[in-house]
Design a protein around this motif. Structure first.
Motif, PDB file in Angstrom:
ATOM      1  N   ILE A 256       8.194 -18.795   1.002  1.00 23.26           N
ATOM      2  CA  ILE A 256       7.910 -19.026   2.170  1.00 23.26           C
ATOM      3  C   ILE A 256       6.298 -18.472   2.243  1.00 23.26           C
ATOM      4  N   ASN A 257       5.197 -19.379   2.406  1.00 28.55           N
ATOM      5  CA  ASN A 257       3.987 -18.839   2.574  1.00 28.55           C
ATOM      6  C   ASN A 257       3.317 -19.237   4.038  1.00 28.55           C
ATOM      7  N   SER A 258       3.573 -18.124   4.897  1.00 28.51           N
ATOM      8  CA  SER A 258       3.072 -18.408   6.443  1.00 28.51           C
ATOM      9  C   SER A 258       2.602 -17.182   6.904  1.00 28.51           C
ATOM     10  N   SER A 259       2.265 -17.317   8.075  1.00 35.37           N
ATOM     11  CA  SER A 259       1.504 -15.975   8.924  1.00 35.37           C
ATOM     12  C   SER A 259       2.713 -15.010   8.884  1.00 35.37           C
ATOM     13  N   VAL A 260       3.850 -15.278   9.100  1.00 38.14           N
ATOM     14  CA  VAL A 260       4.981 -14.847   9.459  1.00 38.14           C
ATOM     15  C   VAL A 260       5.218 -13.728   8.172  1.00 38.14           C
ATOM     16  N   ILE A 261       5.226 -14.404   6.926  1.00 36.89           N
ATOM     17  CA  ILE A 261       5.343 -13.388   5.757  1.00 36.89           C
ATOM     18  C   ILE A 261       4.155 -12.472   5.782  1.00 36.89           C
ATOM     19  N   ARG A 262       3.120 -12.919   5.941  1.00 36.52           N
ATOM     20  CA  ARG A 262       1.839 -11.988   5.857  1.00 36.52           C
ATOM     21  C   ARG A 262       2.058 -10.833   6.985  1.00 36.52           C
ATOM     22  N   LYS A 263       2.348 -10.945   7.933  1.00 29.50           N
ATOM     23  CA  LYS A 263       2.715  -9.913   9.157  1.00 29.50           C
ATOM     24  C   LYS A 263       3.533  -9.094   8.692  1.00 29.50           C
ATOM     25  N   GLU A 264       4.875  -9.598   8.041  1.00 29.22           N
ATOM     26  CA  GLU A 264       5.975  -8.767   7.628  1.00 29.22           C
ATOM     27  C   GLU A 264       5.365  -7.836   6.367  1.00 29.22           C
ATOM     28  N   ALA A 265       4.653  -8.397   5.491  1.00 24.18           N
ATOM     29  CA  ALA A 265       4.170  -7.819   4.406  1.00 24.18           C
ATOM     30  C   ALA A 265       3.086  -6.650   4.981  1.00 24.18           C
ATOM     31  N   ALA A 266       2.258  -6.952   5.980  1.00 20.98           N
ATOM     32  CA  ALA A 266       1.586  -5.863   6.552  1.00 20.98           C
ATOM     33  C   ALA A 266       2.036  -4.676   7.223  1.00 20.98           C
ATOM     34  N   ARG A 267       3.408  -4.991   8.130  1.00 26.04           N
ATOM     35  CA  ARG A 267       4.353  -4.067   8.633  1.00 26.04           C
ATOM     36  C   ARG A 267       4.932  -3.103   7.579  1.00 26.04           C
ATOM     37  N   LEU A 268       5.376  -3.694   6.541  1.00 23.10           N
ATOM     38  CA  LEU A 268       6.137  -2.887   5.509  1.00 23.10           C
ATOM     39  C   LEU A 268       5.103  -1.974   4.715  1.00 23.10           C
ATOM     40  N   GLN A 269       4.014  -2.526   4.535  1.00 24.20           N
ATOM     41  CA  GLN A 269       3.070  -1.819   3.852  1.00 24.20           C
ATOM     42  C   GLN A 269       2.684  -0.588   4.618  1.00 24.20           C
ATOM     43  N   THR A 270       2.400  -0.913   5.718  1.00 25.12           N
ATOM     44  CA  THR A 270       1.929   0.366   6.674  1.00 25.12           C
ATOM     45  C   THR A 270       3.021   1.464   6.823  1.00 25.12           C
ATOM     46  N   ILE A 271       4.289   1.048   6.737  1.00 31.23           N
ATOM     47  CA  ILE A 271       5.542   1.914   6.792  1.00 31.23           C
ATOM     48  C   ILE A 271       5.554   2.868   5.462  1.00 31.23           C
ATOM     49  N   GLU A 272       5.442   1.982   4.424  1.00 30.53           N
ATOM     50  CA  GLU A 272       5.526   2.638   3.093  1.00 30.53           C
ATOM     51  C   GLU A 272       4.332   3.545   2.903  1.00 30.53           C
ATOM     52  N   ALA A 273       3.166   3.286   3.148  1.00 34.49           N
ATOM     53  CA  ALA A 273       1.919   4.077   3.215  1.00 34.49           C
ATOM     54  C   ALA A 273       2.069   5.512   3.876  1.00 34.49           C
ATOM     55  N   LYS A 274       2.831   5.480   5.142  1.00 31.18           N
ATOM     56  CA  LYS A 274       3.104   6.476   5.697  1.00 31.18           C
ATOM     57  C   LYS A 274       4.049   7.260   5.129  1.00 31.18           C
ATOM     58  N   PHE A 275       5.201   6.743   4.325  1.00 32.26           N
ATOM     59  CA  PHE A 275       6.277   7.673   3.579  1.00 32.26           C
ATOM     60  C   PHE A 275       5.447   8.214   2.642  1.00 32.26           C
ATOM     61  N   LEU A 276       4.502   7.423   1.952  1.00 41.01           N
ATOM     62  CA  LEU A 276       3.939   8.142   0.671  1.00 41.01           C
ATOM     63  C   LEU A 276       3.078   9.370   1.121  1.00 41.01           C
ATOM     64  N   ASP A 277       2.456   9.265   2.190  1.00 37.99           N
ATOM     65  CA  ASP A 277       1.787  10.206   2.852  1.00 37.99           C
ATOM     66  C   ASP A 277       2.646  11.694   3.065  1.00 37.99           C
ATOM     67  N   VAL A 278       3.772  11.267   3.333  1.00 36.47           N
ATOM     68  CA  VAL A 278       4.720  12.361   3.731  1.00 36.47           C
ATOM     69  C   VAL A 278       5.441  12.893   2.211  1.00 36.47           C
TER      70      VAL A 278
ATOM     71  N   LEU B  64      -1.693 -13.525  -0.366  1.00 34.23           N
ATOM     72  CA  LEU B  64      -1.577 -12.770   0.774  1.00 34.23           C
ATOM     73  C   LEU B  64      -3.088 -12.298   1.105  1.00 34.23           C
ATOM     74  N   LYS B  65      -3.629 -12.127  -0.099  1.00 34.49           N
ATOM     75  CA  LYS B  65      -5.198 -11.649  -0.101  1.00 34.49           C
ATOM     76  C   LYS B  65      -6.219 -12.576   0.411  1.00 34.49           C
ATOM     77  N   ASN B  66      -5.777 -13.646  -0.047  1.00 33.59           N
ATOM     78  CA  ASN B  66      -6.585 -14.941   0.589  1.00 33.59           C
ATOM     79  C   ASN B  66      -6.392 -15.077   2.240  1.00 33.59           C
ATOM     80  N   GLN B  67      -5.229 -14.607   2.642  1.00 38.42           N
ATOM     81  CA  GLN B  67      -4.931 -14.833   4.030  1.00 38.42           C
ATOM     82  C   GLN B  67      -5.237 -13.397   4.954  1.00 38.42           C
TER      83      GLN B  67
END
Length: 565
Positions: free
Chosen positions: A450-472, A532-535
């Motif tokens: 699926i290529n939609s804004s829903v996927i883009r938002k979910e990808a952004a959310r998961l990446q933000t969470i993982e980035a915080k986990f990596l900081d820990v 995703l980058k293009n979006q």
């Protein structure tokens, strides 16, 4: 010459009566001070129970509160009465109402007659004291303490703070060096008389009235001025825990007390019927003629303190559970956490279970439920798969899981979609082996097609969470063994990285992998990331994936196992 006993009592008067009768019946004069807080009716019944003993007397009653001067004043009053009314007393033994004689009186009498001039009192300088717990050291002699620590805590704390602010210091009486030690002593008549009749005693009394816990320093300091032979030890066995509170002896400590060879022990539980029945006897058959040696049981008490304060690694008990960093190891054994592997590989849990021989779970902290190995709904220790129950205390859930499966390596999956409340705990746990393929969550999104804004938002959310986990995981406070790869780096040489993880997870089976997990189909994954980058969303944690790349690199080394696609 006989031994005189001063008993300081305030509770369990029935047991006090038994002990006093035992000593008095053996020819020892007794002077008893009963705290003024004891009701009059109860006190009268107590005196009546000993009225038939001519060598038992009672002294003026003081209201004695812990750490205050009246305790010393009551002891002085009793000592004066003892010396005045019993001229044949050679040594005076100070005991509490919870003390219990461990050896026959005749044996104690013989021991003291062989040492007529020796004073047995723990007496050490402040610099040598190691047992003070949360109190004052040199300040107990330099500041004034007119208020009760227990009943006037606010005034006590404020007055101490005020003296510290103005740097107030008291002058120690001339020729006096403050010493500390146990309240329970056995002094010779000559030394005790010299202390009580000292011409400077009035000034000493004024000074010690405002000392912190004077019963631990008054006689301990003055004995150094008058005694010719001091044994800096007590004939009374008393043990204290790590908080400075006395250990209480129960019936099951019978053999332990016998091994100590001490003459008297405190504190005895008032309902320890077996102890009182065993020790309140002058049976010559139990005479040892041994030197008191409480160090014979010190090792057991040290073990008890260690067990209470440290416990067993990874086991949370009532005595430590409310206190952070008292757990002596967050978990009891090593475990492995895998982030992104179940996204990169198909049926990764099944493959890993066969390879390492441990128990491999799914996502234990998934939002829907706990994914135990084999789909179990209840696991060892009656751990439920309920996410609601788990999230009430995720730390307790994880530590219980590891504790309940001791001897078996636990492995589980962890992703940015899971509850993150446990992240900090795992990172600070030296037993944790955490391996993370960053950006692997994008594989699941890619597989939805699926290529939609829903996927883009979910990808952004998961990446933000993982980035915080990596900081820990990259924090200097992290104590876990951590390995981190981007998805692009990992798929360059997946077998090397898997071999490294397996070698650490199963160090006893150092062997090359002969079976590999099947990697997920990544054809078109590079284009998905570019979309995703293009979006406007940059999936940088996945690494640098070429557009159109399938993301796999075939291993050309024939000595290594190949990767099945």
């Amino acid at each position: 010459m006989s031994i005189g006993f001063i008993m300081m009592v305030h509770t369990a008067l029935d047991r006090v009566s038994q002990t006093a009768r035992h000593w008095a019946s053996s020819g020892c004069p007794i002077v008893i001070h009963c705290d003024k807080s004891v009701p009059k009716k109860e006190f009268e019944a107590f005196t009546d129970s000993l009225a038939d003993l001519e060598n038992v007397s009672f002294t003026k009653r003081y209201r004695c509160e812990w750490g205050t001067w009246p305790i010393v004043a009551a002891t002085i009053e009793a000592a004066q009465q003892m010396l005045k009314t019993h001229p044949d007393v050679g040594h005076v033994f100070l005991a509490s109402g919870s003390c219990l004689p461990l050896r026959p009186v005749q044996e104690l009498r013989a021991y003291l007659e062989a040492r007529p001039r020796t004073d047995f009192i723990e007496s050490v300088t402040v610099e040598d004291v190691t047992w003070t717990k949360g109190g004052f050291d040199s300040e107990r002699f330099a500041l004034r303490f007119p208020f009760s620590w227990r009943s006037q805590r606010y005034l006590f704390d404020r007055y101490v703070a005020l003296q510290r602010l103005f740097k107030f210091r008291r002058r120690v009486p001339e020729n006096l060096t403050p010493h500390l030690g146990s309240q329970w002593w056995c002094l010779s008549r000559a030394t005790l008389s010299a202390i009580l009749n000292d011409p400077n005693r009035a000034s000493y009394d004024r000074y010690f009235k405002r000392v912190w816990i004077p019963d631990e320093s008054y006689f301990q300091s003055l004995v150094r001025l008058h005694s010719k032979e001091v044994e800096s030890r007590s004939l009374t066995l008393s043990k204290f825990d790590f908080q400075g509170k006395p250990h209480i002896f129960y019936d099951d400590h019978l053999q332990l007390l016998r091994r100590s060879d001490c003459f008297v022990a405190r504190k005895i539980w008032p309902h320890a019927t077996k102890l009182y029945a065993s020790f309140l006897s002058n049976d010559p058959s139990v005479t040892k003629n041994a030197e008191p040696n409480p160090s014979k049981i010190d090792r057991l008490f040290s073990k008890a303190v260690d067990r209470r304060t440290l416990g067993r690694p990874g086991l949370y008990m009532q005595s430590r559970f409310p206190n952070n960093d008292w757990e002596n190891g967050k978990t009891c054994q090593a475990y492995s956490v895998f982030g992104g592997f179940s996204d990169v590989f198909v049926n990764f849990e099944t493959w890993l279970s066969k390879t390492v021989g441990g128990r491999v779970h799914g996502n234990l902290f998934a939002p829907d439920r706990v994914h135990f190995a084999g789909g179990d709904t209840v696991y060892n220790g009656c751990l439920s798969d309920s996410a609601l129950t788990r999230d009430q205390n995720p730390k307790a859930f994880l530590t219980s899981l590891i504790w309940n499966t001791r001897g078996e390596r636990q492995c589980f999956q962890y992703s940015p979609a899971d509850s993150q409340d446990i992240a900090q705990f795992m990172a600070s746990d030296p037993n944790a082996q955490i391996s993370v393929v960053t950006g692997a969550w994008a594989v699941r999104l890619f597989q939805t097609k699926i290529n939609s804004s829903v996927i883009r938002k979910e990808a952004a959310r998961l990446q933000t969470i993982e980035a915080k986990f990596l900081d820990v995981l990259r924090s200097p406070h992290c104590k876990a063994r951590v390995r981190i790869w981007t998805l692009a780096d990992f798929v360059e040489a997946p077998m090397e990285h898997l071999q490294e993880i397996i070698d650490e997870t199963s160090p006893r089976s150092r062997r090359r992998l002969n079976e590999a997990p099947r990697m997920a189909d990544l054809d078109g994954f590079g284009r998905f990331l570019q979309t995703l980058k293009n979006q406007g969303m940059n999936p940088y944690l996945a690494g640098d994936f070429p557009v159109g790349s399938a993301g796999t690199v075939q291993d050309s080394d024939p000595q290594r196992p190949y990767l099945v696609k």
